[in-house]
Design a protein around this motif. Structure first.
Motif, mmCIF file in Angstrom:
data_model
loop_
_atom_site.group_PDB
_atom_site.id
_atom_site.type_symbol
_atom_site.label_atom_id
_atom_site.label_comp_id
_atom_site.label_asym_id
_atom_site.label_seq_id
_atom_site.Cartn_x
_atom_site.Cartn_y
_atom_site.Cartn_z
ATOM 1 N N MET A 95 0.701 -1.226 -0.023
ATOM 2 C CA MET A 95 -0.041 0.000 -0.018
ATOM 3 C C MET A 95 0.883 1.153 0.053
ATOM 4 O O MET A 95 0.488 2.326 -0.713
ATOM 5 C CB MET A 95 -0.752 0.101 1.108
ATOM 6 C CG MET A 95 -1.908 1.097 1.221
ATOM 7 S SD MET A 95 -3.314 0.936 2.597
ATOM 8 C CE MET A 95 -4.222 2.381 2.292
ATOM 9 N N GLY A 96 1.856 1.269 0.729
ATOM 10 C CA GLY A 96 2.731 2.491 0.937
ATOM 11 C C GLY A 96 3.580 2.828 -0.572
ATOM 12 O O GLY A 96 3.508 3.812 -0.791
ATOM 13 N N ARG A 97 3.726 1.552 -1.244
ATOM 14 C CA ARG A 97 4.274 1.827 -2.872
ATOM 15 C C ARG A 97 3.340 2.242 -3.587
ATOM 16 O O ARG A 97 3.625 3.129 -4.603
ATOM 17 C CB ARG A 97 4.897 0.654 -3.117
ATOM 18 C CG ARG A 97 6.404 0.593 -2.423
ATOM 19 C CD ARG A 97 6.829 -0.674 -3.023
ATOM 20 N NE ARG A 97 8.262 -0.976 -2.245
ATOM 21 C CZ ARG A 97 9.157 -2.185 -2.098
ATOM 22 N NH1 ARG A 97 8.395 -3.234 -2.489
ATOM 23 N NH2 ARG A 97 10.229 -1.986 -1.603
ATOM 24 N N ASP A 98 2.169 1.655 -3.421
ATOM 25 C CA ASP A 98 0.988 1.926 -4.411
ATOM 26 C C ASP A 98 0.456 3.589 -4.236
ATOM 27 O O ASP A 98 -0.083 4.216 -5.251
ATOM 28 C CB ASP A 98 -0.156 1.058 -4.021
ATOM 29 C CG ASP A 98 -0.985 1.062 -5.289
ATOM 30 O OD1 ASP A 98 -0.644 1.139 -6.720
ATOM 31 O OD2 ASP A 98 -2.163 0.556 -5.117
ATOM 32 N N THR A 99 0.603 4.147 -2.797
ATOM 33 C CA THR A 99 -0.030 5.406 -2.613
ATOM 34 C C THR A 99 1.282 6.483 -2.464
ATOM 35 O O THR A 99 0.988 7.749 -2.154
ATOM 36 C CB THR A 99 -0.786 5.354 -1.413
ATOM 37 O OG1 THR A 99 0.086 4.833 -0.246
ATOM 38 C CG2 THR A 99 -1.654 4.336 -1.640
ATOM 39 N N GLY A 100 2.446 5.909 -2.515
ATOM 40 C CA GLY A 100 3.679 6.817 -2.321
ATOM 41 C C GLY A 100 4.158 7.502 -3.556
ATOM 42 O O GLY A 100 4.970 8.263 -3.356
ATOM 43 N N GLY A 101 3.625 7.550 -4.676
ATOM 44 C CA GLY A 101 4.238 8.071 -5.883
ATOM 45 C C GLY A 101 3.161 7.804 -7.052
ATOM 46 O O GLY A 101 2.303 7.106 -6.944
ATOM 47 N N PRO A 102 3.530 8.161 -8.168
ATOM 48 C CA PRO A 102 2.766 8.353 -9.172
ATOM 49 C C PRO A 102 2.803 6.965 -10.095
ATOM 50 O O PRO A 102 3.228 7.072 -11.285
ATOM 51 C CB PRO A 102 3.139 9.597 -10.179
ATOM 52 C CG PRO A 102 4.672 9.650 -9.885
ATOM 53 C CD PRO A 102 4.871 9.260 -8.330
ATOM 54 N N VAL A 103 2.842 6.042 -9.405
ATOM 55 C CA VAL A 103 2.935 4.460 -10.208
ATOM 56 C C VAL A 103 1.648 3.684 -9.834
ATOM 57 O O VAL A 103 0.735 3.746 -8.732
ATOM 58 C CB VAL A 103 3.968 3.777 -9.717
ATOM 59 C CG1 VAL A 103 5.408 4.583 -10.046
ATOM 60 C CG2 VAL A 103 4.184 3.393 -8.004
ATOM 61 N N LEU A 104 1.444 2.775 -10.740
ATOM 62 C CA LEU A 104 0.095 1.595 -10.246
ATOM 63 C C LEU A 104 0.686 0.124 -10.689
ATOM 64 O O LEU A 104 1.563 0.100 -11.535
ATOM 65 C CB LEU A 104 -0.822 2.090 -11.478
ATOM 66 C CG LEU A 104 -1.749 3.283 -11.059
ATOM 67 C CD1 LEU A 104 -2.713 3.423 -12.230
ATOM 68 C CD2 LEU A 104 -2.558 3.290 -9.878
ATOM 69 N N PHE A 105 0.484 -0.437 -9.662
ATOM 70 C CA PHE A 105 0.713 -1.879 -9.935
ATOM 71 C C PHE A 105 -0.495 -2.569 -10.957
ATOM 72 O O PHE A 105 -1.451 -2.587 -10.500
ATOM 73 C CB PHE A 105 0.913 -2.505 -8.671
ATOM 74 C CG PHE A 105 2.083 -2.340 -7.880
ATOM 75 C CD1 PHE A 105 3.353 -2.937 -8.139
ATOM 76 C CD2 PHE A 105 1.939 -1.131 -6.861
ATOM 77 C CE1 PHE A 105 4.357 -2.437 -7.374
ATOM 78 C CE2 PHE A 105 3.353 -0.515 -6.423
ATOM 79 C CZ PHE A 105 4.358 -1.245 -6.595
ATOM 80 N N THR A 106 0.020 -3.289 -12.021
ATOM 81 C CA THR A 106 -0.536 -3.879 -13.045
ATOM 82 C C THR A 106 -1.304 -5.192 -12.609
ATOM 83 O O THR A 106 -2.022 -5.732 -13.330
ATOM 84 C CB THR A 106 -0.005 -3.998 -14.206
ATOM 85 O OG1 THR A 106 1.038 -4.638 -14.163
ATOM 86 C CG2 THR A 106 0.218 -2.446 -14.755
#
Length: 321
Positions: A95-106
């Motif tokens: 969740m931290g990586r998904d909300t911590g920057g302008p990226v999306l996990f596919t």
């Protein structure tokens, strides 16, 4: 109700990839089974096969990839900076990586969990026995936090020793400076295999975390996100089609999967042959896993949670119709 798309989806990322003639993909600096550059200069591994599948769909050539090896701490930065279109570098979806920057996990590329590599003659059988010991950790990963959470909840502690790259971390462990090396267990299988005497080391059976490794893209192009997501899903869906078809009907099943997915190509900005190209380049998810991590790879990592849901795993095929 069926929604029809007459014109191809507009996607600046796809246009840029085609204009360049290659996909820019971030990979690890070298972990056997996931992403490793061979002596001939060719990259191989599960992560690199995902990138090739995307390139086959988007550019028409699975080898049209510019590989961008990166340290663990910097695996998502090229996406944010606009210098890459895809990251497939054994990054855990959090969740931290998904909300911590302008990226999306596919989507998840490999379900895993962190474990420990130890010397076979150490006498260590369980993670609890590492209490008070030094453990080699790759900086920029979730390992240090996972160690603190797992050991802290049990009134135990280890001393994480951080190294900047996979090679440095493995060297730190191999030198004897650390009692164990903590990393996703799938990645540890590759690291163990690269040691001079792999049989002198073993991976403990207990995982201390959940590590869904996933591919990621920038968050500013929803059409590109959708394209990569469906390339990934195609691999799993095609495996399911082959299983359902039964023995001796593999090619027929693959052709059916390619036809079902292919007709949606224009809505993704692709032609109707995109799925056929992907499956010709990489095969199904089962083929990708077996080639890079299974018995055929020499690593022999059991599929476990990476089996289809019909065999007790977590990979679930979203329908292609």
């Amino acid at each position: 109700m069926t929604l029809a798309t007459e014109a191809p989806a507009t996607t600046p990322t796809l246009d840029a990839v085609r204009g360049r003639g290659a996909l820019r993909a971030v990979v690890s600096r070298g972990i056997r089974g996931l992403s490793l550059r061979g002596a001939d200069g060719r990259w191989t591994g599960l992560d690199t096969d995902i990138a090739r599948a995307v390139a086959a769909a988007a550019v028409g050539d699975p080898e049209a990839v510019e590989w961008l090896p990166s340290d663990p701490a910097d695996r998502l930065e090229p996406l944010s900076a606009g210098t890459a279109e895809l990251t497939v570098a054994n990054v855990t979806w959090t969740m931290g990586r998904d909300t911590g920057g302008p990226v999306l996990f596919t989507g998840v590329t490999c379900y895993d969990g962190e474990g420990f590599l130890v010397r076979d003659d150490s006498g260590i059988e369980h993670p609890e026995q590492l209490d008070g010991h030094r453990v080699a950790v790759q900086s920029g990963t979730t390992s240090a936090a996972n160690l603190a959470a797992w050991y802290g909840s049990r009134g135990l502690s280890v001393t994480p020793v951080e190294f900047p790259t996979p090679a440095a971390t493995l060297a730190g462990y191999a030198s004897g400076a650390c009692t164990a090396y903590v990393l996703d267990r799938t990645a540890l299988a590759g690291e163990r295999a690269s040691l001079p005497d792999p049989q002198a080391h073993r991976i403990l059976g207990t995982a201390i975390s959940r590590e869904p490794m996933a591919a990621a893209v920038r968050a500013d192009d929803p059409h590109w996100f959708r394209l990569v997501r469906w390339v990934q899903n195609l691999l799993v869906a095609a495996e399911y089609q082959v299983d359902e078809a039964g023995p001796g009907r593999r090619e027929e099943a693959l052709a059916e999967a390619a036809l079902l997915a292919g007709r949606h190509g224009p809505a993704l900005g692709l032609d109707t042959a995109w799925a056929a190209r992907v499956l010709a380049a990489t095969g199904t998810y089962a083929d990708v896993y077996e080639r890079n991590l299974g018995a055929a790879s020499g690593l022999g990592v059991p599929r476990g949670l990476n089996e289809l849901w019909t065999r007790g795993g977590l990979h679930y095929a979203v329908p292609l119709h």
